[in-house]
Design a protein around this motif. Structure first.
Motif, PDB file in Angstrom:
ATOM      1  N   VAL A 217       0.767  -1.154  -0.040  1.00  0.00           N
ATOM      2  CA  VAL A 217      -0.097  -0.008   0.214  1.00  0.00           C
ATOM      3  C   VAL A 217       0.942   1.425  -0.192  1.00  0.00           C
ATOM      4  CG1 VAL A 217      -1.788   1.254   1.294  1.00  0.00           C
ATOM      5  CG2 VAL A 217      -1.928  -1.272   1.327  1.00  0.00           C
ATOM      6  N   ALA A 218       0.598   2.329  -0.809  1.00  0.00           N
ATOM      7  CA  ALA A 218       1.348   3.279  -1.000  1.00  0.00           C
ATOM      8  C   ALA A 218       0.454   4.650  -0.999  1.00  0.00           C
ATOM      9  CB  ALA A 218       2.370   3.334  -2.136  1.00  0.00           C
ATOM     10  N   PHE A 219       1.118   5.544  -0.414  1.00  0.00           N
ATOM     11  CA  PHE A 219       0.252   6.926  -0.230  1.00  0.00           C
ATOM     12  C   PHE A 219       1.384   7.968  -0.865  1.00  0.00           C
ATOM     13  CE2 PHE A 219      -1.165   4.328   3.158  1.00  0.00           C
ATOM     14  CZ  PHE A 219      -2.662   4.563   3.067  1.00  0.00           C
ATOM     15  N   GLY A 220       0.973   9.172  -1.689  1.00  0.00           N
ATOM     16  CA  GLY A 220       1.560  10.133  -1.937  1.00  0.00           C
ATOM     17  C   GLY A 220       0.625  11.190  -2.429  1.00  0.00           C
ATOM     18  N   ASP A 221       1.331  12.543  -2.549  1.00  0.00           N
ATOM     19  CA  ASP A 221       0.654  13.624  -3.036  1.00  0.00           C
ATOM     20  C   ASP A 221       1.432  14.375  -4.056  1.00  0.00           C
ATOM     21  OD1 ASP A 221       2.786  14.657  -1.290  1.00  0.00           O
ATOM     22  OD2 ASP A 221       1.915  16.707  -1.503  1.00  0.00           O
ATOM     23  N   TYR A 222       2.649  14.193  -4.366  1.00  0.00           N
ATOM     24  CA  TYR A 222       3.214  15.332  -5.284  1.00  0.00           C
ATOM     25  C   TYR A 222       4.098  14.384  -6.573  1.00  0.00           C
ATOM     26  CZ  TYR A 222       3.661  20.205  -6.341  1.00  0.00           C
ATOM     27  OH  TYR A 222       3.552  21.526  -6.971  1.00  0.00           O
ATOM     28  N   LEU A 223       4.437  15.055  -7.513  1.00  0.00           N
ATOM     29  CA  LEU A 223       5.194  14.520  -8.556  1.00  0.00           C
ATOM     30  C   LEU A 223       6.163  13.539  -8.198  1.00  0.00           C
ATOM     31  CD1 LEU A 223       5.073  17.625 -10.992  1.00  0.00           C
ATOM     32  CD2 LEU A 223       3.573  15.904 -11.125  1.00  0.00           C
ATOM     33  N   ASN A 224       6.843  13.644  -7.258  1.00  0.00           N
ATOM     34  CA  ASN A 224       8.016  12.846  -6.936  1.00  0.00           C
ATOM     35  C   ASN A 224       7.507  11.654  -6.204  1.00  0.00           C
ATOM     36  OD1 ASN A 224       7.219  14.211  -4.504  1.00  0.00           O
ATOM     37  ND2 ASN A 224       9.309  13.860  -3.553  1.00  0.00           N
TER      38      ASN A 224
ATOM     39  N   LEU B 176       6.032   5.815  -6.848  1.00  0.00           N
ATOM     40  CA  LEU B 176       5.818   5.288  -6.046  1.00  0.00           C
ATOM     41  C   LEU B 176       4.488   4.736  -5.869  1.00  0.00           C
ATOM     42  CD1 LEU B 176       6.609   4.437  -2.796  1.00  0.00           C
ATOM     43  CD2 LEU B 176       5.377   6.478  -2.168  1.00  0.00           C
ATOM     44  N   VAL B 177       3.383   5.408  -6.319  1.00  0.00           N
ATOM     45  CA  VAL B 177       2.116   4.959  -6.495  1.00  0.00           C
ATOM     46  C   VAL B 177       1.925   3.834  -7.399  1.00  0.00           C
ATOM     47  CG1 VAL B 177       1.044   7.087  -5.241  1.00  0.00           C
ATOM     48  CG2 VAL B 177       1.139   6.853  -7.813  1.00  0.00           C
TER      49      VAL B 177
ATOM     50  N   ALA C 101      -3.743   8.279  -3.768  1.00  0.00           N
ATOM     51  CA  ALA C 101      -3.420   9.717  -3.856  1.00  0.00           C
ATOM     52  C   ALA C 101      -4.132  10.721  -2.580  1.00  0.00           C
ATOM     53  CB  ALA C 101      -3.610  10.221  -5.198  1.00  0.00           C
ATOM     54  N   MET C 102      -3.541  11.566  -2.146  1.00  0.00           N
ATOM     55  CA  MET C 102      -4.189  12.492  -1.444  1.00  0.00           C
ATOM     56  C   MET C 102      -4.990  13.287  -1.843  1.00  0.00           C
ATOM     57  SD  MET C 102      -2.749  10.917   1.232  1.00  0.00           S
ATOM     58  CE  MET C 102      -3.363  11.731   2.658  1.00  0.00           C
ATOM     59  N   ALA C 103      -6.428  13.652  -1.311  1.00  0.00           N
ATOM     60  CA  ALA C 103      -7.381  14.556  -1.894  1.00  0.00           C
ATOM     61  C   ALA C 103      -6.555  15.947  -2.178  1.00  0.00           C
ATOM     62  CB  ALA C 103      -8.468  14.913  -0.847  1.00  0.00           C
ATOM     63  N   ASN C 104      -5.546  16.283  -1.509  1.00  0.00           N
ATOM     64  CA  ASN C 104      -4.711  17.550  -1.763  1.00  0.00           C
ATOM     65  C   ASN C 104      -3.602  17.446  -2.783  1.00  0.00           C
ATOM     66  OD1 ASN C 104      -3.725  16.097   0.812  1.00  0.00           O
ATOM     67  ND2 ASN C 104      -1.922  17.116   0.396  1.00  0.00           N
ATOM     68  N   GLY C 105      -3.651  16.279  -3.494  1.00  0.00           N
ATOM     69  CA  GLY C 105      -2.441  15.846  -4.320  1.00  0.00           C
ATOM     70  C   GLY C 105      -2.397  16.461  -5.476  1.00  0.00           C
ATOM     71  N   HIS C 106      -1.423  16.585  -6.314  1.00  0.00           N
ATOM     72  CA  HIS C 106      -1.296  17.176  -7.634  1.00  0.00           C
ATOM     73  C   HIS C 106      -2.054  16.200  -8.542  1.00  0.00           C
ATOM     74  CE1 HIS C 106       0.697  17.854 -11.450  1.00  0.00           C
ATOM     75  NE2 HIS C 106       1.349  19.042 -10.682  1.00  0.00           N
TER      76      HIS C 106
ATOM     77  N   TYR D 279      -6.797   4.813  -6.070  1.00  0.00           N
ATOM     78  CA  TYR D 279      -7.904   5.306  -5.009  1.00  0.00           C
ATOM     79  C   TYR D 279      -7.417   6.670  -4.360  1.00  0.00           C
ATOM     80  CZ  TYR D 279      -8.239   0.460  -4.744  1.00  0.00           C
ATOM     81  OH  TYR D 279      -8.250  -1.126  -5.161  1.00  0.00           O
ATOM     82  N   VAL D 280      -8.462   7.578  -3.826  1.00  0.00           N
ATOM     83  CA  VAL D 280      -8.016   8.824  -3.381  1.00  0.00           C
ATOM     84  C   VAL D 280      -8.487   8.989  -1.672  1.00  0.00           C
ATOM     85  CG1 VAL D 280      -8.698  11.149  -3.401  1.00  0.00           C
ATOM     86  CG2 VAL D 280      -8.766   9.914  -5.343  1.00  0.00           C
ATOM     87  N   ALA D 281      -7.435   9.394  -1.055  1.00  0.00           N
ATOM     88  CA  ALA D 281      -7.396   9.315   0.595  1.00  0.00           C
ATOM     89  C   ALA D 281      -7.819  10.748   0.669  1.00  0.00           C
ATOM     90  CB  ALA D 281      -6.292   8.879   1.020  1.00  0.00           C
TER      91      ALA D 281
END
Length: 269
Positions: free
Chosen positions: A216-223, A227-228, A236-241, A250-252
């Protein structure tokens, strides 16, 4: 959320904008989950552009049982042992340092040379130093960054305005031979091709005999894109890019809504 039960064996989580709350702290609700995952044998792997020493300090004694993907994948560690590093040639270090110096005549920039032993800066004013101190626990001031005597994992360029639309295009010429990734609103990282958070995750899970669908992986930005893409269950975080939101399955909820904690509570129960 995934349908049915997920056999979670590895959780990899970005830090800034993902796990960390609006104050840059690990949310209180994560610590009990960390204990639960340790009891179940789930490997927890922070994956960040931050320095390895900085990441370890955030998790205290718990770090001894964790994996780490530091400096955007250029350093991979597990249970206190550094498993792999990937370093940039001295010639490229000199070229990028000089490029930052030249561009600094028209843009407000600073650069961190991220070494294996320490990070290094030659710009030492308070506004820049206060930004750098957040991410680099081991940090040294030097007179000439192009002469640093250390293996260099990456170069981190800070743009006080907007990295993606400001400084980043000026470093496009390095993309033929190196990765130039916007890792935050103000940061650009330059490192060797083929090295990223995703490759770090692949290395760790193969070493531990963990399947992609058990990650399971979580991320928000281009770097966090690689990973995802490397995890069977990616959030991806709801505040993500927008690009990360498009790449993840999925969206967290956002990091300020404790999105990682709320998703893990559901996956682990």
């Amino acid at each position: 959320m995934p349908e049915g039960t997920v056999d979670v064996r590895l959780v990899s989580v970005d830090m800034d904008g993902t796990l960390l709350d609006g104050d840059g702290a690990v949310p209180a609700g994560f610590w009990p989950l960390l204990d639960v995952m340790a009891e179940r044998g789930v490997v927890v792997v922070p994956a960040s552009g931050r320095q390895y020493a900085t990441l370890r300090s955030l998790f205290g004694p718990a770090a001894e049982a964790m994996g780490f993907i530091a400096e955007n994948g250029t350093l991979v560690a597990y249970r206190g042992e550094v498993l792999a590093t990937d370093t940039v040639s001295p010639e490229v270090v000199r070229d990028i340092v000089e490029a930052v110096r030249e561009l600094s005549t028209s843009r407000n920039l600073g650069v961190v040379v991220c070494g294996v032993r320490s990070a290094y800066i030659e710009r030492t004013d308070v506004p820049f130093r206060s930004e750098v101190d957040i991410y680099y626990k081991e940090l040294a001031e030097v007179d000439d960054l192009s002469a640093v005597d250390d293996g260099v994992l990456k170069l981190a360029i800070f743009d006080f305005d907007d990295a993606e639309h400001g400084a980043a295009p000026h470093f496009a010429r390095f993309r033929d031979t190196h990765q130039v990734v916007v890792s935050g609103r103000h940061w650009i990282d330059v490192m060797n091709l083929g090295v990223h958070k995703g490759s770090g995750l692949e290395r760790l899970r193969e070493l531990l005999g963990i399947e992609r669908d058990q990650c399971v992986a979580f991320g928000d930005y281009l770097n966090d894109l690689e990973l995802v893409k490397a995890a069977g269950h990616s959030f991806a975080m709801a505040n993500g890019h927008p690009d990360v939101l498009a790449a993840a399955r999925y969206v967290a909820p956002s990091n300020t809504e404790n999105g990682v904690v709320s998703v893990l509570e559901r996956l682990l129960t």
